[in-house]
Motif scaffolding. Structure first.
Motif, PDB file in Angstrom:
ATOM      1  N   ILE A   3      10.339   8.115  -7.129  1.00 43.95           N
ATOM      2  CA  ILE A   3      10.272   6.648  -7.082  1.00 43.95           C
ATOM      3  C   ILE A   3      10.385   6.166  -5.645  1.00 43.95           C
ATOM      4  CG2 ILE A   3      11.445   4.531  -7.779  1.00 43.95           C
ATOM      5  CD1 ILE A   3      12.231   6.000 -10.370  1.00 43.95           C
ATOM      6  N   GLY A   4      11.285   6.756  -4.883  1.00 44.33           N
ATOM      7  CA  GLY A   4      11.446   6.386  -3.476  1.00 44.33           C
ATOM      8  C   GLY A   4      10.198   6.667  -2.663  1.00 44.33           C
ATOM      9  N   ILE A   5       9.580   7.814  -2.904  1.00 42.60           N
ATOM     10  CA  ILE A   5       8.349   8.160  -2.186  1.00 42.60           C
ATOM     11  C   ILE A   5       7.232   7.191  -2.557  1.00 42.60           C
ATOM     12  CG2 ILE A   5       6.555   9.930  -1.966  1.00 42.60           C
ATOM     13  CD1 ILE A   5       8.845  12.014  -2.196  1.00 42.60           C
ATOM     14  N   ALA A   6       7.159   6.833  -3.843  1.00 45.28           N
ATOM     15  CA  ALA A   6       6.144   5.863  -4.274  1.00 45.28           C
ATOM     16  C   ALA A   6       6.373   4.508  -3.601  1.00 45.28           C
ATOM     17  CB  ALA A   6       6.162   5.715  -5.792  1.00 45.28           C
ATOM     18  N   LEU A   7       7.623   4.080  -3.490  1.00 43.72           N
ATOM     19  CA  LEU A   7       7.922   2.812  -2.809  1.00 43.72           C
ATOM     20  C   LEU A   7       7.524   2.868  -1.336  1.00 43.72           C
ATOM     21  CD1 LEU A   7      11.410   1.881  -4.300  1.00 43.72           C
ATOM     22  CD2 LEU A   7       9.253   0.681  -4.647  1.00 43.72           C
ATOM     23  N   ILE A   8       7.759   3.992  -0.698  1.00 49.86           N
ATOM     24  CA  ILE A   8       7.375   4.141   0.713  1.00 49.86           C
ATOM     25  C   ILE A   8       5.863   4.028   0.869  1.00 49.86           C
ATOM     26  CG2 ILE A   8       7.268   5.789   2.627  1.00 49.86           C
ATOM     27  CD1 ILE A   8      10.043   6.808   1.676  1.00 49.86           C
ATOM     28  N   ILE A   9       5.120   4.694  -0.005  1.00 49.70           N
ATOM     29  CA  ILE A   9       3.653   4.667   0.083  1.00 49.70           C
ATOM     30  C   ILE A   9       3.122   3.261  -0.172  1.00 49.70           C
ATOM     31  CG2 ILE A   9       1.541   5.493  -1.028  1.00 49.70           C
ATOM     32  CD1 ILE A   9       3.038   8.179  -1.461  1.00 49.70           C
ATOM     33  N   VAL A  10       3.612   2.620  -1.231  1.00 47.02           N
ATOM     34  CA  VAL A  10       3.144   1.264  -1.552  1.00 47.02           C
ATOM     35  C   VAL A  10       3.523   0.289  -0.439  1.00 47.02           C
ATOM     36  CG1 VAL A  10       3.442  -0.660  -3.157  1.00 47.02           C
ATOM     37  CG2 VAL A  10       3.117   1.638  -4.034  1.00 47.02           C
ATOM     38  N   GLY A  11       4.737   0.416   0.085  1.00 48.23           N
ATOM     39  CA  GLY A  11       5.167  -0.459   1.183  1.00 48.23           C
ATOM     40  C   GLY A  11       4.304  -0.304   2.421  1.00 48.23           C
ATOM     41  N   PRO A  16       2.680 -11.423   1.533  1.00 52.99           N
ATOM     42  CA  PRO A  16       3.266 -11.425   2.878  1.00 52.99           C
ATOM     43  C   PRO A  16       3.587 -10.002   3.341  1.00 52.99           C
ATOM     44  CG  PRO A  16       4.851 -12.199   1.261  1.00 52.99           C
ATOM     45  CD  PRO A  16       3.548 -12.028   0.547  1.00 52.99           C
ATOM     46  N   PRO A  17       3.376  -9.712   4.618  1.00 55.12           N
ATOM     47  CA  PRO A  17       3.642  -8.361   5.133  1.00 55.12           C
ATOM     48  C   PRO A  17       5.111  -7.950   5.012  1.00 55.12           C
ATOM     49  CG  PRO A  17       2.388  -9.632   6.728  1.00 55.12           C
ATOM     50  CD  PRO A  17       2.764 -10.561   5.625  1.00 55.12           C
ATOM     51  N   TYR A  18       6.032  -8.924   5.040  1.00 57.60           N
ATOM     52  CA  TYR A  18       7.443  -8.555   4.939  1.00 57.60           C
ATOM     53  C   TYR A  18       7.779  -7.947   3.579  1.00 57.60           C
ATOM     54  CZ  TYR A  18       8.243 -12.939   2.395  1.00 57.60           C
ATOM     55  OH  TYR A  18       8.194 -13.958   1.490  1.00 57.60           O
ATOM     56  N   LEU A  19       6.994  -8.261   2.557  1.00 63.80           N
ATOM     57  CA  LEU A  19       7.213  -7.659   1.247  1.00 63.80           C
ATOM     58  C   LEU A  19       6.967  -6.146   1.308  1.00 63.80           C
ATOM     59  CD1 LEU A  19       7.888  -8.193  -1.702  1.00 63.80           C
ATOM     60  CD2 LEU A  19       5.481  -8.599  -2.106  1.00 63.80           C
ATOM     61  N   GLY A  20       5.940  -5.735   2.035  1.00 61.88           N
ATOM     62  CA  GLY A  20       5.693  -4.306   2.239  1.00 61.88           C
ATOM     63  C   GLY A  20       6.819  -3.646   3.016  1.00 61.88           C
ATOM     64  N   GLY A  21       7.372  -4.359   3.987  1.00 56.47           N
ATOM     65  CA  GLY A  21       8.501  -3.836   4.753  1.00 56.47           C
ATOM     66  C   GLY A  21       9.734  -3.644   3.889  1.00 56.47           C
ATOM     67  N   ILE A  22       9.966  -4.599   2.983  1.00 52.48           N
ATOM     68  CA  ILE A  22      11.112  -4.483   2.072  1.00 52.48           C
ATOM     69  C   ILE A  22      10.947  -3.267   1.167  1.00 52.48           C
ATOM     70  CG2 ILE A  22      12.246  -5.583   0.102  1.00 52.48           C
ATOM     71  CD1 ILE A  22      11.687  -8.286   1.506  1.00 52.48           C
ATOM     72  N   LEU A  23       9.730  -3.070   0.624  1.00 52.26           N
ATOM     73  CA  LEU A  23       9.481  -1.902  -0.228  1.00 52.26           C
ATOM     74  C   LEU A  23       9.622  -0.601   0.556  1.00 52.26           C
ATOM     75  CD1 LEU A  23       6.458  -3.066  -2.396  1.00 52.26           C
ATOM     76  CD2 LEU A  23       8.821  -2.808  -3.101  1.00 52.26           C
ATOM     77  N   GLY A  50      13.304  -0.049   1.189  1.00 50.55           N
ATOM     78  CA  GLY A  50      13.924   0.312  -0.084  1.00 50.55           C
ATOM     79  C   GLY A  50      13.609   1.739  -0.486  1.00 50.55           C
ATOM     80  N   GLY A  51      12.372   2.163  -0.274  1.00 49.78           N
ATOM     81  CA  GLY A  51      11.988   3.540  -0.582  1.00 49.78           C
ATOM     82  C   GLY A  51      12.717   4.547   0.272  1.00 49.78           C
ATOM     83  N   ILE A  52      12.886   4.232   1.544  1.00 44.19           N
ATOM     84  CA  ILE A  52      13.625   5.127   2.439  1.00 44.19           C
ATOM     85  C   ILE A  52      15.077   5.248   1.979  1.00 44.19           C
ATOM     86  CG2 ILE A  52      14.504   5.381   4.796  1.00 44.19           C
ATOM     87  CD1 ILE A  52      11.821   4.121   5.736  1.00 44.19           C
ATOM     88  N   VAL A  53      15.677   4.122   1.577  1.00 45.69           N
ATOM     89  CA  VAL A  53      17.068   4.146   1.104  1.00 45.69           C
ATOM     90  C   VAL A  53      17.177   4.971  -0.176  1.00 45.69           C
ATOM     91  CG1 VAL A  53      18.908   2.702   0.149  1.00 45.69           C
ATOM     92  CG2 VAL A  53      17.713   1.981   2.219  1.00 45.69           C
ATOM     93  N   VAL A  54      16.230   4.802  -1.095  1.00 48.91           N
ATOM     94  CA  VAL A  54      16.268   5.552  -2.355  1.00 48.91           C
ATOM     95  C   VAL A  54      16.129   7.048  -2.084  1.00 48.91           C
ATOM     96  CG1 VAL A  54      15.026   5.999  -4.503  1.00 48.91           C
ATOM     97  CG2 VAL A  54      15.489   3.660  -3.805  1.00 48.91           C
TER      98      VAL A  54
END
Length: 72
Positions: free
Chosen positions: A6-14, A50-57, A60-64
């Motif tokens: 899930i974390g890796i998926a969040l990193i890719i999508v972000g 907004p680009p900041y949404l990708g940054g948040i994801l 978040g992925g890195i933290v997960v």
């Protein structure tokens, strides 16, 4: 499901959301529908985020991934 995946998926999508801030698609719309006479046109629609949404994801992925338990 594995939290690391899930974390890796969040990193890719972000990362994708930071690089591409939106997309455009074409939709066929009816303009006139009077019995046997139909007129339609292609309209372009745009979806933006907004680009900041990708940054948040991404963060978040890195933290997960960093906090997920290591599987043996």
């Amino acid at each position: 499901m594995n939290t690391k995946l899930i974390g890796i998926a969040l990193i890719i999508v972000g990362a994708i959301m930071i690089i591409w801030t939106g997309f455009t698609y074409t939709k066929k719309e009816k303009i006139i529908d009077a019995g046997p006479i139909q007129v339609s046109a292609d309209r372009q629609k745009t979806v933006n985020w907004p680009p900041y949404l990708g940054g948040i994801l991404l963060i978040g992925g890195i933290v997960v991934v960093a906090t997920s338990k290591k599987s043996v």
